[in-house]
Design a protein around this motif. Structure first.
Motif: not given
Length: 230
Positions: A180-197
């Motif tokens: 979850n993103h506590p900010s409310g904005d669910p847009s993926p960050s660069r870190a989100d993309i990198e850990i997923t890959r």
């Protein structure tokens, strides 16, 4: 020891009318504040709970934020106590079990909306970032839903090795990553993309598929698979 007075007749009659509307019309027959008011009345029957219900909904931004709030935050609201906080958390727990049962009864990929409903109800309003892994078997049935890490308001420590080791321990055929993103904005960050890959690549070597990484926020959700990022 003195006892508290019983509710005034008009209060008792009001609650009876709410109950009758609920029985006859179902959950949509009551407004949000009326549902919370009646629920609180079961926990603290000798008080007029309408003002408290409205105050809680205002404090937590609506019924979703209220039911997902932690017990300590609820208890800080004037007029709340352990019993009334427990009533709200029990309602939330029951709702989550109902939604989770709907997820578990069919293959997850064929029941995607039910999964999103469950995840939003559980995670959209958390104030701390949490990273979960859904473990699926070879038929894409949910076998385990685990919280892997819990972080600060804007990050959760995720370790690729731990995610993959746990998948091996459980014999998982596939994974769905969720946070979850506590900010409310669910847009993926660069870190989100990198850990997923990184997790997807590590899993691929062992025959474990990462179907998706779903990010939940109060403003909606994002699917990294849907955005072509994995």
């Amino acid at each position: 020891m003195a006892t508290e007075p019983a509710p005034a007749p008009d209060s008792a009659g009001h609650r009876a009318r709410l109950r009758q509307r609920l029985f006859e019309g179902g959950p949509d027959a009551l407004l949000d504040h009326e549902l919370i008011e009646y629920l609180l009345a079961l926990a603290i029957p000798r008080r007029d709970t309408k003002p408290l219900a409205k105050a809680l909904l205002h404090e937590f931004g609506g019924i979703a934020g209220l039911l997902t709030a932690d017990a300590a935050a609820l208890a800080r609201v004037p007029g709340m106590g352990e019993t009334s906080a427990a009533a709200l958390k029990t309602a939330h727990a029951a709702a989550l079990r109902l939604l989770r049962a709907q997820v578990a009864e069919r293959p997850v990929l064929a029941n995607w909306q039910a999964l999103l409903d469950y995840l939003r109800a559980d995670m959209a309003h958390h104030t701390i970032e949490r990273f979960r892994v859904l473990h699926l078997n070879s038929r894409n049935m949910l076998v385990r839903d685990e919280l892997m890490s819990e972080g600060s308001i804007d990050q959760a420590a995720v370790y690729v090795r731990e995610v993959i080791r746990r998948a091996i321990d459980l014999g998982s055929a596939a994974l769905i990553l969720v946070h979850n993103h506590p900010s409310g904005d669910p847009s993926p960050s660069r870190a989100d993309i990198e850990i997923t890959r990184s997790i997807a690549e590590a899993g691929k070597r062992l025959g474990i598929v990462v179907h998706d990484h779903v990010i939940i926020g109060a403003q909606g959700h994002s699917s990294l698979r849907g955005q072509g990022l994995i």
